[in-house]
Motif scaffolding. Structure first.
Motif, PDB file in Angstrom:
ATOM      1  N   ALA C 103      32.746  86.559  45.244  1.00 42.50           N
ATOM      2  CA  ALA C 103      31.670  87.220  45.981  1.00 42.50           C
ATOM      3  C   ALA C 103      30.329  87.049  45.266  1.00 42.50           C
ATOM      4  CB  ALA C 103      31.995  88.705  46.135  1.00 42.50           C
ATOM      5  N   TRP C 104      30.385  87.156  43.983  1.00 42.58           N
ATOM      6  CA  TRP C 104      29.195  87.057  43.140  1.00 42.58           C
ATOM      7  C   TRP C 104      28.563  85.673  43.279  1.00 42.58           C
ATOM      8  CZ3 TRP C 104      29.351  86.448  37.150  1.00 42.58           C
ATOM      9  CH2 TRP C 104      28.142  86.859  36.596  1.00 42.58           C
ATOM     10  N   MET C 105      29.440  84.673  43.247  1.00 47.09           N
ATOM     11  CA  MET C 105      28.965  83.296  43.327  1.00 47.09           C
ATOM     12  C   MET C 105      28.351  83.018  44.704  1.00 47.09           C
ATOM     13  SD  MET C 105      29.235  81.789  40.541  1.00 47.09           S
ATOM     14  CE  MET C 105      29.171  83.097  39.364  1.00 47.09           C
ATOM     15  N   PRO C 164      30.492  97.459  45.447  1.00 46.64           N
ATOM     16  CA  PRO C 164      31.137  96.291  46.037  1.00 46.64           C
ATOM     17  C   PRO C 164      30.111  95.250  46.478  1.00 46.64           C
ATOM     18  CG  PRO C 164      32.040  98.311  46.948  1.00 46.64           C
ATOM     19  CD  PRO C 164      30.874  98.702  46.115  1.00 46.64           C
ATOM     20  N   ILE C 165      30.504  93.981  46.409  1.00 41.30           N
ATOM     21  CA  ILE C 165      29.608  92.919  46.873  1.00 41.30           C
ATOM     22  C   ILE C 165      30.085  92.465  48.244  1.00 41.30           C
ATOM     23  CG2 ILE C 165      28.634  90.656  46.383  1.00 41.30           C
ATOM     24  CD1 ILE C 165      29.334  91.074  43.462  1.00 41.30           C
ATOM     25  N   GLY C 166      29.287  92.697  49.264  1.00 41.99           N
ATOM     26  CA  GLY C 166      29.689  92.311  50.620  1.00 41.99           C
ATOM     27  C   GLY C 166      28.771  91.253  51.179  1.00 41.99           C
ATOM     28  N   LYS C 167      28.599  91.296  52.489  1.00 45.92           N
ATOM     29  CA  LYS C 167      27.685  90.383  53.196  1.00 45.92           C
ATOM     30  C   LYS C 167      28.014  88.921  52.916  1.00 45.92           C
ATOM     31  CE  LYS C 167      24.237  93.698  54.146  1.00 45.92           C
ATOM     32  NZ  LYS C 167      25.101  94.778  53.676  1.00 45.92           N
ATOM     33  N   ARG C 254      36.335  91.008  53.424  1.00 43.48           N
ATOM     34  CA  ARG C 254      34.892  90.831  53.632  1.00 43.48           C
ATOM     35  C   ARG C 254      34.070  91.456  52.511  1.00 43.48           C
ATOM     36  NH1 ARG C 254      33.924  92.118  59.985  1.00 43.48           N
ATOM     37  NH2 ARG C 254      35.777  91.093  60.780  1.00 43.48           N
ATOM     38  N   SER C 255      34.682  91.659  51.369  1.00 45.09           N
ATOM     39  CA  SER C 255      33.958  92.336  50.298  1.00 45.09           C
ATOM     40  C   SER C 255      34.665  92.114  48.974  1.00 45.09           C
ATOM     41  CB  SER C 255      33.918  93.833  50.617  1.00 45.09           C
ATOM     42  OG  SER C 255      33.311  94.531  49.565  1.00 45.09           O
ATOM     43  N   GLY C 256      33.882  91.993  47.924  1.00 45.83           N
ATOM     44  CA  GLY C 256      34.475  91.937  46.593  1.00 45.83           C
ATOM     45  C   GLY C 256      34.504  93.357  46.027  1.00 45.83           C
TER      46      GLY C 256
END
Ligand SMILES: Nc1ncnc2c1ncn2[C@@H]1O[C@H](COP(=O)(O)OP(=O)(O)OP(=O)(O)O)[C@@H](O)[C@H]1O
Ligand SMILES: Nc1ncnc2c1ncn2[C@@H]1O[C@H](COP(=O)(O)OP(=O)(O)OP(=O)(O)O)[C@@H](O)[C@H]1O
Ligand SMILES: [Mg+2]
Ligand SMILES: [Mg+2]
Lengths: 322, 506, 336, 312
Positions: C103-105, C164-167, C254-256
């Motif tokens: 997700a980060w990447m 959390p990392i989404g989108k 859909r999310s980290g």
């Protein structure tokens, strides 16, 4: 704020008793939460019980015992598979639950969100959201503390759970509010891992580290109760204020004892009571803004329903204690 | 009244009567109804080929496993021991074939555990060890406060025996106690056994070393394939008679003919030093059998595990076919064509829950692979060949190896190495705990390997074996090779002193 | 050379030896186990579909398989680890970290494919780290992987600072919900992987070597296996499986999520043991493990279908786990 | 061997002392008596059940249900108090629950020869589930003088629970070193089959180990209930891992046969100091687990390599 909510509640009851109870067919609704073993959900379930009684329907409470969004997503899909008539969801994560919610609505099962929301377009992932805004919990709690308790200065510690959206929002509300007061300093933010024993140790360590600590905040009931025990053990009752969250009996008893100053509780009963009604209204086409809201493409229920939060302190705690 | 007493007395003569005892493990009938009596105060030998059912009977007598049918009488009264403790309480003590020590504890604790009722809330006294046991241990130079895991396998066996004799016992059962002992240690043990006998302890003695039976036993009972063959007084019997009784036919010569087919040197060690051995310089030629004699702890195992890449080398050179090599793992050794049969069959040799077949191909997985996958047809073929040519008694190649008798397990392991086609084969105590018949087969196999051009190194603590098999004999003493014997020089008179450090020629 | 007796013995058994199939995988032991599991599964399916006919609906099927297939992939890894005689309790944290890295990447602007590759690489890195701790530092695998359980989870939280990392890009999200002929893509991956793993466990040299190691580690040294290298390879392999599972699960979610899959490791171990894996190493089979997982999934599915109180979840799960083990143990005794 | 064990404990003791010094240099609050007492209360409660876990680990087994059993027995005690029963009955009830859970664990594991991991994992789910079902997840607040007393009482400022804990440690450490019956755990952990042949009733000893752990878990549960002034059904979730970590840091191995009560206790003190120290030093909560994991690996590595050197 509180007044609005009361009005909304009485309105809802009136509305509910206003139409005939359809017997014969029995409708089944599902309420899907997370961390289902914590007592927080009980008040909401009382609201659902009441609504079901009034409407002649039934509901089932489900969701993972852990804080596990993926498991909640699966519970959601299982509910869709089971074929319920409507779903009330408290999503553990806005993205993870978005897909399943969209699926439910696509499958013709209405969904409303309570407490937290999903990242979906209105009408695709849900018909509306009900609850007290979590960020506002922090803002109102923070303002109350700063103005009434701290006299605009002092050190504050926060007990929370990182990574859990509602906690992060509440924490942000507090932190942002205190940032407006130059003499108030948030010195510690620690992780209770939702465990009263760990919370206690963490709170004790904060108290040790900051002898002049003025306020401990729990972003949930575990944090609040843990802070209470730590303050009690340190013999600093009255010296350190505590603001908790939610209205578990455990926490309320500490308010009664005067250890915890106040707690901020969402109106769980109202929120869930109304949420079930929304679903019922959708299913029975009660709202007649257009002859057929589906064709007209309008949302038949309120999009955002802020049921508000209540402050419970020593003055009114007896009314909440069982 | 008098009459009854007399009858009782008569029965007392038979301390232990075994009547019609049967036991089956799944499809294997380990005991097919055996009957015999053991008289009070005698040393009663129990012999038979591997898998004859000796250990099974011992386990039944001592309450480890239940019998299927039949009866055991102790002093005339039928007994059923449901646990080892129950048997012990009635004075039945056993040294099992498998070691039964707690490796993580000291010698003293182990002995104290086996001598005292552990199930009590009394304080454990560590120096409260039976004098008999103490003298046995001292005789073997074992300190009582060492951890058992630090001892060699022979020393561990001594600890086990010391534990058993330190219990107050009426019947002592020794299941192959000397399998890993040297002659000295064996004599030491026999002294103790004699002493126990004078104290009135009845002893059941199981061994594949027949000469021991003649040395200490009064009576011998023979089993064959789970059936009782007969009981005879030892006096007046010859070893030949006994072997005939055991294998049910005439016994040929124990050792195969020593051909000297020695060819070029394959393995050469020069000033080889490492953990447990020093300054070893030897050369080993294809086609000969080299015997390695020595006392326990002499460092033979250490030396050859180092050659095999599993022990630390400090200095010195190793030449393979004249080229200097350095071996860091067994894989390196295997690549060069060095095979090693470990002395500890149960712990290291076998993969006990795997099948006979998988045990056979274990050291030649590479040769049974096509790329990254195993070649199952070839595996079936090879293991079938080995099972048939070595006469391994197993229900099928799919049987788990732990269901085989010790001798058959050893044959599987030999088969494993034969299959890997080594150029140097090291057999560490290859006959430990296997019966005469199987021993003969093992010797034959080793000789055949040598004849086919393999350099065979046989480590053995039994001088007779070393003398009977080897073209050349090296003697090791305290980590150094102190003597070498060749041809006519290979006599017990020369070798005997050498292994205790006397009269070495190096 | 061979004694007469053994000659006769062998002749009598020859046909049997020839007839015996090579594959020792489905030995009597695991057969009875698989039979028991099959019975339990069948009974549960019948009961559940009688109680609620929608249980057998396509939707329920795709809901279960779409969500849990990737756990099966992790389970394959766990079974391999257990067979080698090791533990890996870091898989839950590792999945979370893989998700976060992916997700980060993507957040940093990498394409979904490149981000996924980096995510998988991070999973393998944790596997490598585990393997090195076990083989080089000689730390018991339970403790070593417990250490990385804590560390990986912490890294996931450090990277995200708790949020959390989404989108995600739409293409990545669709990837998580991919269907091929109305069958969830992840299920296809799982089925193929199980069949492959089951075959390879019997026939691949690497995995057979792992069985030797799990059965007798010291003995494996003596037959020239490079025990350290093989164990390391298995740990990295598990890291790879966890990485792949992590990427798919992240797409599906859909999310980290830094908090995702806490405690997954114990469920995986329970499923594998239910399926016949031994915690002492050397034993385990893929089919059994997957059936063990199906049993666990069915139980939790039944909870929702039957509307049983969430508090009883654990009670029923525990009873089934213990009950199945006892049943299996009893049936073993009857066999022998 | 006694020497080695002692050595190992000495090393750990030194590590603990070193940590204390570092902490008190970097954070002056650390050495405050009140900080110690607060810490002591926490590790004493968890330390009591840790003794049981250590005994099991020595015999090569483990009990994953310890935390759930703690919670369940606390819930029982609170329920009995709520029902108007006297203190002693409540305690007896809680202890019975602990003994029963321990016995069921031990009996099934030995009777059916199933790996303890699986059975105690199942028991963990069951006990937690029962605790949650009975209470509907709601903590039960209790008002009882005796409970308040054992929760708050202190002798010269030292909490009662810490004193009881120390007595237990001294008692069980002595037992595990000297008493025949308890030495059996080391034999079984070393080689269960051998122990059986040596005449040890392995199954019975093992069942005893589980019953003891269940008992100690209920004692911990009672003290926790007293401290929290009520039973919290969700408390001590996942504590079993922490206990295993503490014991292993203290010299136990998962293969059994090694370790001591004293070592394990030092291990749990170490863990509490670590966690306390991180809060005092203001380590970000996101990094906390990382430090814990890293320390675990490093300590176990040094512990075992030191052990290896000494046994050489
Ligand atoms: N636990 C078991 N399960 C299955 N078969 C067994 C078991 N124990 C022994 N057997 C079988 O029973 C038979 C008798 O074995 P036993 O160990 O009594 O022989 P033994 O006379 O002591 O041989 P050895 O001289 O090799 O020790 C053998 O065929 C063996 O394979
Ligand atoms: N009586 C004893 N007391 C203490 N340690 C011993 C004793 N006997 C052997 N050892 C240990 O065992 C090791 C060597 O034993 P090992 O059995 O491998 O030697 P070996 O020469 O190969 O003898 P064998 O092959 O006959 O057993 C030595 O390092 C020594 O420490
Ligand atoms: Mg035998
Ligand atoms: Mg040797």
């Amino acid at each position: 704020n509180g007044k609005d909510a009361v009005a909304a509640e009485s309105g809802a009851v009136e509305a509910a008793t206003g139409y005939e109870v359809t017997t014969g067919e029995s409708e089944n609704y599902e309420y899907i939460a997370y961390c289902t073993s914590v007592p927080y959900w009980l008040d909401g379930r009382r609201g659902l019980d009441k609504a079901c009684e009034l409407l002649g329907v039934s509901y089932n409470f489900s969701g993972p015992v852990e804080f596990d969004a993926q498991a909640q997503a699966r519970a959601m899909e299982e509910a869709i598979a089971k074929g319920v008539d409507g779903i009330i969801l408290s999503p553990a994560d806005p993205d993870v639950l978005a897909g399943p919610s969209e699926k439910a609505i696509a499958a013709g099962i209405p969904v409303v969100m309570v407490i937290s929301d999903v990242n979906s377009k209105l009408g695709e992932g849900s018909y509306g959201w009900l609850g007290g805004l979590n960020y506002n919990v922090g803002v109102s709690g923070g303002t109350f503390a700063a103005e009434e308790l701290l006299n605009k200065k002092g050190k504050v510690g926060i007990l929370t759970m990182p990574g859990v959206t509602v906690h992060e929002e509440r924490k942000a509300g507090y932190v942002d509010t205190f940032a407006k007061y130059p003499d108030i300093e948030v010195v510690e933010i620690v992780d209770t891992r939702a465990d009263p024993a760990i919370g206690l140790d963490k709170a004790a360590a904060i108290i040790q580290k900051h002898p002049d600590l003025k306020l401990l905040i729990g972003t949930d009931s575990v944090g609040g109760a843990a802070a209470a025990r730590a303050v009690q053990e340190a013999g600093k009752v009255g010296e350190i204020f505590i603001i908790g969250m939610d209205r578990d009996q455990d926490l309320l008893n500490y308010i009664k004892d005067g250890v915890v100053t106040a707690t901020i509780a969402s109106k769980s009963f109202t929120t869930k009571f109304m949420a079930l009604h929304y679903l019922y209204w959708i299913n029975h086409d009660i709202m007649q803004d257009a002859p057929d809201w589906r064709k007209a493409g309008i949302n038949p229920v309120p999009t955002i329903t802020d049921t508000g939060n209540m402050v419970i302190n020593q003055d009114n705690v007896d009314l909440f204690l069982k | 009244m008098l009459f009854i007493l007399k009858v009782k007395n008569l029965e007392h003569q038979n301390l232990l009567s075994i009547s019609n005892v049967k036991k089956a493990f799944g499809g294997t009938e380990a005991l097919k109804g055996v009957n015999f009596n053991i008289k009070k105060g005698e040393i009663h030998a129990l012999v038979g080929e591997n898998g004859a059912g000796k250990s099974t009977l011992v386990k039944i007598i001592s309450g480890v496993i239940p019998l299927d049918s039949g009866e055991i009488k102790l002093e005339g009264t039928p007994v059923v021991f449901r646990s080892v403790q129950e048997a012990r309480r009635r004075g039945v003590n056993v040294v099992y074939q498998e070691l039964s020590l707690a490796m993580n504890l000291t010698v003293a604790e182990n002995i104290s555990a086996s001598s005292a009722e552990m199930n009590s809330f009394s304080i454990m006294q560590l120096d409260d060890i039976d004098a008999e046991a103490k003298s046995l241990l001292e005789g073997s130079g074992i300190k009582i406060d060492t951890r058992v895991s630090e001892l060699g396998i022979a020393a561990q066996q001594m600890v086990e025996i010391a534990g058993a004799i330190s219990r107050k016992c009426r019947i002592l059962i020794l299941d192959e106690p000397t399998a890993s002992l040297t002659d000295d240690e064996t004599s030491n043990l026999f002294r103790i056994i004699d002493h126990l006998k004078t104290r009135g302890v009845t002893i059941i003695y199981i061994s594949h070393r027949l000469e021991e039976i003649f040395r200490i036993c009064d009576t011998v009972t023979v089993f064959k394939d789970g059936a009782y063959v007969g009981t005879r007084p030892v006096a007046g019997m010859t070893q030949h008679d006994l072997v005939c009784l055991m294998i049910g036919r005439e016994m040929r010569d124990m050792f195969p003919v020593k051909k000297n087919t020695a060819k070029e040197t394959v393995l050469e060690l020069k000033n080889f030093s490492g953990k447990g051995f020093r300054n070893v310089s030897i050369n080993i030629r294809a086609g000969e059998i080299i015997g390695f004699a020595g006392l326990t702890g002499a460092g033979r195992t250490e030396l050859f595990t180092a050659v095999f890449g599993l022990n630390t080398v400090y200095s010195g050179k190793m030449l393979f076919k004249g080229e200097e090599v350095s071996i860091h793992s067994a894989k390196d050794a295997l690549k060069l064509g060095i095979g090693y049969l470990p002395e500890d069959r149960k712990q290291i040799g076998i993969f006990s829950t795997l099948s006979v077949r998988e045990n056979i191909i274990a050291a030649s997985l590479g040769a049974h692979s096509k790329g990254a996958l195993l070649d199952k047809d070839k595996i079936i073929e090879s293991s079938k060949n080995i099972i048939e040519s070595l006469g391994i008694k197993a229900l099928s190649g799919n049987s788990k190896i732990h269901s085989l008798s010790g001798g058959n397990q050893q044959k599987v392991l030999l088969g494993r190495w034969m299959l890997s086609k080594p150029r140097v084969f090291i057999a560490d105590e290859p006959t430990r705990g296997i019966d005469v018949g199987a021993k003969q087969e093992v010797f034959q196999l080793l000789r055949e390997m040598a004849d086919s051009g393999v350099a065979v190194i046989m480590i053995s603590s039994e001088l007779e074996e070393v003398l009977g098999m080897s073209n050349r004999i090296f003697s090791m003493y305290r980590g150094e090779v102190n003597g070498i014997l060749e041809g006519d020089m290979c006599t017990e008179a020369r070798l005997g002193p050498m292994i205790v450090g006397v009269g070495g020629n190096r | 050379m061979k004694s007469n007796l053994s000659g006769i013995f062998n002749r009598a058994r020859k046909s049997e030896i020839l007839n015996n199939r090579f594959v020792p995988g489905l030995k009597a032991y695991s057969q009875s186990r698989i039979l028991i599991l099959l019975t339990i599964i069948a009974a549960m399916v019948v009961c559940l579909s009688i109680i609620n006919p929608r249980f057998l609906s396509y939707y329920n099927f795709s809901a279960i398989t779409g969500n849990d297939s990737m756990k099966g992939l992790v389970l394959i890894g766990m079974t391999l680890i257990l067979i080698t005689g090791n533990f890996d309790v870091s898989v839950g944290s590792n999945i979370a970290l893989v998700g976060i890295v992916t997700a980060w990447m993507m957040q940093a602007g990498l394409s979904p494919l490149a981000a996924s590759m980096l995510g998988i690489a991070s999973g393998m890195l944790i596997g490598l780290f585990n393997g090195l701790m076990v083989t080089r530092l000689k730390i018991h695998s339970f403790i070593a992987t417990l250490g990385s359980l804590y560390m990986a989870r912490s890294l996931a939280q450090v990277i995200t600072q708790g949020t959390p990392i989404g989108k995600f890009p739409q293409s990545f999200i669709e990837f998580g919900d991919l269907y091929i002929f109305k069958i969830p893509f992840v299920l296809i991956i799982l089925v193929v992987s199980v069949i492959a793993a089951n075959y390879l466990l019997q026939h691949s040299r690497l995995l057979r070597s792992a069985v030797y190691i799990g059965t007798n580690k010291r003995g494996a040294d003596y037959i020239g296996l490079r025990t350290d290298a093989i164990q390391l390879a298995i740990f990295v392999l598990v890291g790879l499986l966890v990485g792949i599972a992590g990427v798919f699960l992240t797409a599906k979610m859909r999310s980290g999520l830094p908090t995702a899959f806490t405690g997954l490791e114990f469920k995986m171990i329970a499923a594998a043991v239910l399926g016949g894996a031994s915690l002492n190493g050397g034993q385990g089979n893929m089919l059994g493990s997957i059936m063990g997982l199906i049993v666990l999934i069915l139980i939790s599915n039944a909870m929702t279908i039957l509307g049983i109180s969430v508090y009883m979840d654990g009670v029923i799960m525990g009873i089934v786990l213990i009950g199945a083990s006892v049943l299996d143990s009893v049936s073993q005794k009857n066999v022998i | 061997m006694g020497k080695i064990i002692k050595q190992r404990e000495v090393t750990l003791f030194l590590v603990v002392v070193l940590m204390m010094i570092t902490l008190s240099v970097t954070s002056p609050i650390f050495f405050k008596v009140s900080n110690f007492l607060s810490l002591a209360r926490s590790f004493s409660i968890e330390g009591i059940v840790l003794i049981g876990m250590t005994v099991l680990l020595v015999s090569g087994y483990m009990d994953l249900s310890a935390g759930s059993v703690m919670a369940l027995s606390g819930v029982f005690a609170a329920l009995l108090i709520e029902a108007g029963m006297p203190f002693i009955i409540a305690v007896a009830g809680a202890v019975t629950v602990g003994l029963l859970c321990g016995f069921i664990n031990g009996w099934i594991i030995t009777k059916f020869k199933i790996h303890p991991f699986i059975i105690t994992f199942g028991m963990m789910s069951i006990a937690r589930g029962i605790a949650l079902s009975i209470t509907q997840g709601q903590p039960i607040r209790i008002f009882n003088e005796s409970f308040d007393f054992i929760g708050q009482a202190a002798v010269f400022g030292i909490p009662l629970v810490t004193i009881i804990f120390l007595l237990f440690v001294i008692f069980f450490d002595f037992c595990m070193r000297k008493i025949r019956f308890f030495r059996q755990f080391y034999f079984i952990g070393g080689n269960a089959l051998s122990a059986e042949l040596t005449g040890i009733n392995v199954d019975r000893v093992r069942i005893f180990g589980f019953v003891l752990t269940g008992f100690l878990a209920s004692v911990s549960g009672i003290f926790a209930t007293a401290r929290f002034q009520g039973a919290i059904p969700t408390a001590f979730n996942g504590i079993e891992l922490k206990l295993i970590v503490a014991a292993v840091v203290g010299g136990c191995t998962l293969d059994g046969g090694e370790g001591s009560v004293l070592g394990a206790v030092l291990g749990i003190i170490f863990l509490f100091l670590l966690s306390n120290g991180m809060t005092l030093l203001g380590v970000s909560m996101y990094w906390e687990n990382f430090v814990l994991g890293a320390f675990l690996v490093v300590v176990v590595f040094f512990n075992s390599s030191i052990g290896r050197h000494l046994t050489k």
